[in-house]
Design a protein around this motif. Structure first.
Motif, mmCIF file in Angstrom:
data_model
loop_
_atom_site.group_PDB
_atom_site.id
_atom_site.type_symbol
_atom_site.label_atom_id
_atom_site.label_comp_id
_atom_site.label_asym_id
_atom_site.label_seq_id
_atom_site.Cartn_x
_atom_site.Cartn_y
_atom_site.Cartn_z
ATOM 1 N N ARG A 39 18.421 23.039 21.757
ATOM 2 C CA ARG A 39 18.372 23.656 22.919
ATOM 3 C C ARG A 39 19.693 23.747 24.022
ATOM 4 N NH1 ARG A 39 12.172 23.720 24.229
ATOM 5 N NH2 ARG A 39 12.402 21.980 24.285
ATOM 6 N N ALA A 40 20.321 22.068 23.593
ATOM 7 C CA ALA A 40 21.675 21.940 24.415
ATOM 8 C C ALA A 40 22.875 23.046 23.736
ATOM 9 C CB ALA A 40 21.986 20.662 23.693
ATOM 10 N N PRO A 41 23.306 22.654 24.709
ATOM 11 C CA PRO A 41 23.951 22.397 26.333
ATOM 12 C C PRO A 41 23.151 22.678 27.133
ATOM 13 C CG PRO A 41 25.771 23.494 26.213
ATOM 14 C CD PRO A 41 24.792 24.270 24.901
ATOM 15 N N TYR A 42 22.041 21.884 28.775
ATOM 16 C CA TYR A 42 21.397 22.266 29.227
ATOM 17 C C TYR A 42 22.471 22.629 31.030
ATOM 18 C CZ TYR A 42 16.970 20.538 27.697
ATOM 19 O OH TYR A 42 15.693 19.677 26.597
ATOM 20 N N GLY A 43 23.321 22.054 31.134
ATOM 21 C CA GLY A 43 24.461 22.252 31.851
ATOM 22 C C GLY A 43 24.822 23.270 32.615
ATOM 23 N N THR A 44 24.723 24.869 31.616
ATOM 24 C CA THR A 44 24.891 25.567 32.468
ATOM 25 C C THR A 44 24.177 26.859 32.351
ATOM 26 O OG1 THR A 44 24.923 27.268 30.101
ATOM 27 C CG2 THR A 44 27.434 26.240 31.170
ATOM 28 N N ARG A 45 22.195 26.030 31.932
ATOM 29 C CA ARG A 45 21.439 26.713 32.016
ATOM 30 C C ARG A 45 20.346 27.102 34.064
ATOM 31 N NH1 ARG A 45 18.938 27.962 27.177
ATOM 32 N NH2 ARG A 45 19.696 26.858 25.260
ATOM 33 N N SER A 46 19.180 27.653 34.090
ATOM 34 C CA SER A 46 19.156 27.651 35.384
ATOM 35 C C SER A 46 18.445 26.672 35.399
ATOM 36 C CB SER A 46 17.891 29.070 35.502
ATOM 37 O OG SER A 46 16.636 29.019 34.686
ATOM 38 N N PHE A 47 17.464 26.580 37.067
ATOM 39 C CA PHE A 47 17.237 25.314 37.705
ATOM 40 C C PHE A 47 15.976 25.388 36.402
ATOM 41 C CE2 PHE A 47 20.096 24.314 40.128
ATOM 42 C CZ PHE A 47 19.687 23.233 40.924
ATOM 43 N N ASP A 48 15.130 26.773 36.077
ATOM 44 C CA ASP A 48 13.557 26.552 36.294
ATOM 45 C C ASP A 48 13.789 26.161 34.637
ATOM 46 O OD1 ASP A 48 12.222 27.965 38.471
ATOM 47 O OD2 ASP A 48 13.041 29.512 38.414
ATOM 48 N N THR A 49 15.003 27.205 33.876
ATOM 49 C CA THR A 49 14.883 26.915 32.284
ATOM 50 C C THR A 49 14.486 24.920 31.989
ATOM 51 O OG1 THR A 49 15.821 28.938 31.548
ATOM 52 C CG2 THR A 49 16.188 27.203 29.907
ATOM 53 N N VAL A 50 15.982 24.589 33.002
ATOM 54 C CA VAL A 50 16.077 22.510 32.499
ATOM 55 C C VAL A 50 14.609 22.170 32.178
ATOM 56 C CG1 VAL A 50 17.266 21.135 33.411
ATOM 57 C CG2 VAL A 50 18.638 23.220 32.839
ATOM 58 N N HIS A 51 14.302 22.588 33.908
ATOM 59 C CA HIS A 51 12.341 22.401 34.446
ATOM 60 C C HIS A 51 11.697 22.008 33.009
ATOM 61 C CE1 HIS A 51 8.560 22.943 35.691
ATOM 62 N NE2 HIS A 51 8.858 20.900 36.258
ATOM 63 N N ARG A 52 11.647 23.222 32.853
ATOM 64 C CA ARG A 52 10.592 23.695 31.599
ATOM 65 C C ARG A 52 11.096 22.896 30.255
ATOM 66 N NH1 ARG A 52 10.843 28.222 27.979
ATOM 67 N NH2 ARG A 52 12.350 28.909 29.380
ATOM 68 N N PHE A 53 12.130 22.735 29.795
ATOM 69 C CA PHE A 53 12.978 22.296 28.437
ATOM 70 C C PHE A 53 12.836 20.701 28.656
ATOM 71 C CE2 PHE A 53 16.094 25.246 26.966
ATOM 72 C CZ PHE A 53 15.181 26.494 26.696
ATOM 73 N N ALA A 78 18.854 16.213 37.653
ATOM 74 C CA ALA A 78 19.675 17.120 38.895
ATOM 75 C C ALA A 78 18.622 18.185 38.961
ATOM 76 C CB ALA A 78 21.401 17.119 38.292
ATOM 77 N N LYS A 79 18.460 18.700 37.585
ATOM 78 C CA LYS A 79 17.667 19.674 37.796
ATOM 79 C C LYS A 79 16.388 19.696 38.215
ATOM 80 C CE LYS A 79 21.524 23.292 36.593
ATOM 81 N NZ LYS A 79 21.923 23.798 35.564
ATOM 82 N N ALA A 80 15.677 19.131 36.469
ATOM 83 C CA ALA A 80 14.146 18.287 36.810
ATOM 84 C C ALA A 80 13.218 17.689 37.357
ATOM 85 C CB ALA A 80 14.227 18.553 35.569
ATOM 86 N N ALA A 128 27.099 21.873 40.319
ATOM 87 C CA ALA A 128 26.263 23.367 41.556
ATOM 88 C C ALA A 128 25.449 22.463 42.300
ATOM 89 C CB ALA A 128 26.138 24.618 40.042
ATOM 90 N N SER A 129 23.893 21.769 41.737
ATOM 91 C CA SER A 129 22.806 21.010 41.492
ATOM 92 C C SER A 129 23.031 20.084 43.670
ATOM 93 C CB SER A 129 22.331 20.308 41.268
ATOM 94 O OG SER A 129 22.383 18.989 40.490
ATOM 95 N N GLY A 130 24.644 19.994 43.535
ATOM 96 C CA GLY A 130 24.721 19.050 44.531
ATOM 97 C C GLY A 130 23.585 17.867 44.652
ATOM 98 N N SER A 131 23.714 17.434 43.184
ATOM 99 C CA SER A 131 22.578 15.429 43.770
ATOM 100 C C SER A 131 23.139 14.886 44.030
ATOM 101 C CB SER A 131 22.437 15.812 42.118
ATOM 102 O OG SER A 131 21.107 16.730 41.705
#
Length: 273
Positions: A39-53, A78-80, A128-131
């Motif tokens: 399921r890579a890459p994660y970089g372009t996926r949404s916060f919800d999708t990255v969290h779920r994966f 950053a996203k999950a 984009a996350s600003g982390s």
């Protein structure tokens, strides 16, 4: 309670550069690496999708006996990470821990800069996350953080072009863009675990007085400190010096690519999530 390996997770291969540093600093521990390559890459996926994966992968590592899991992936960190720590872990098992790679890097940022201006080179999702500005700001409010997304850098590494002449153009362009907009930067953080493979070329194009820092040794030192400060968790991490590799994609393909990042041969197994 039965001790288990330290889980190391990444969306693909980059986390192997972090695992390599873990083994160098803490060789006595057992490690279980999981790459969600299917399921890579994660970089372009949404916060919800990255969290779920990411949560699915963390659950798998828990099921394999891991009490401590490191998200060796900047995008997942950053996203999950925050949601997993604050919302999911209390429901799954409050005694387990999930840590990331951004906070340990932010904690030592103040030691890397005299000008109090640092640059972060990362994927578009991490930028984009600003982390990084958020986390660095918690520890060093006086430091300015300037970010630059480098969407071509991961494909360069994964396609074996890290040392090619073509890589020079993309590396030089992004460094020029970042340092041109913030000439006071004297420290660069590589905010993606793929980027250490580009470090030799990155250093070629850095002006005098600017240093670039990969995360592997930083995160490994932070993990060693964490285990020392939390002996109860250290006791739950098994010490047999074993390394196990899992991938959600083809193991043959994983092993071929993994050697580039890990610096040694691997023998992975396929897992379904």
């Amino acid at each position: 309670m039965t001790a288990g390996p330290i889980g190391v997770f990444d969306s693909g291969y980059g986390g192997l550069t972090v695992l390599k540093s873990f083994i160098r600093h803490l060789p006595e521990y057992d490690y279980l690496y999981l790459g969600d390559n299917a399921r890579a890459p994660y970089g372009t996926r949404s916060f919800d999708t990255v969290h779920r994966f990411t949560l699915e992968c963390v659950k798998y590592l828990f099921e394999q006996g891991c009490h401590l899991v490191i998200l060796a992936c900047n995008t997942a960190s950053a996203k999950a990470l925050r949601t997993i720590q604050q919302r999911d872990l209390p429901l799954l098992d409050p005694s387990r821990r999930v840590l990331g790679v951004i906070r340990p890097t932010a904690e030592i940022a103040g030691n890397l800069t005299r000008s109090r201006q640092i640059g972060v080179l990362a994927t578009a999702g991490t930028v984009a996350s600003g982390s990084y500005p958020i986390e660095v700001g918690k520890f060093f409010p006086d430091i300015q953080v300037f970010q630059e997304a480098c969407p071509m850098w991961v494909p360069l590494v994964e396609n074996g072009e890290a040392e090619s002449d073509g890589a020079d153009y993309f590396i030089r362009k992004k460094l020029d863009d970042l340092l041109g907009s913030a000439p006071g930067i004297d420290a660069l953080l590589l905010g993606c675990t793929h980027y250490p493979l580009l470090l030799p070329k990155i250093k070629q194009y850095l002006p005098e007085g600017v240093e670039a820092y990969a995360q592997g040794d930083i995160v490994a030192a932070s993990l060693a400190d964490y285990l020392e400060r939390h002996p109860e968790m250290a006791a739950r991490c098994s010490r047999g010096g074993t390394r196990t590799f899992c991938t959600t994609d083809d193991p043959v393909m994983f092993d071929r690519q993994a050697e580039i990042f890990f610096g040694a041969a691997t023998r992975s197994v396929h897992v379904d999530l």
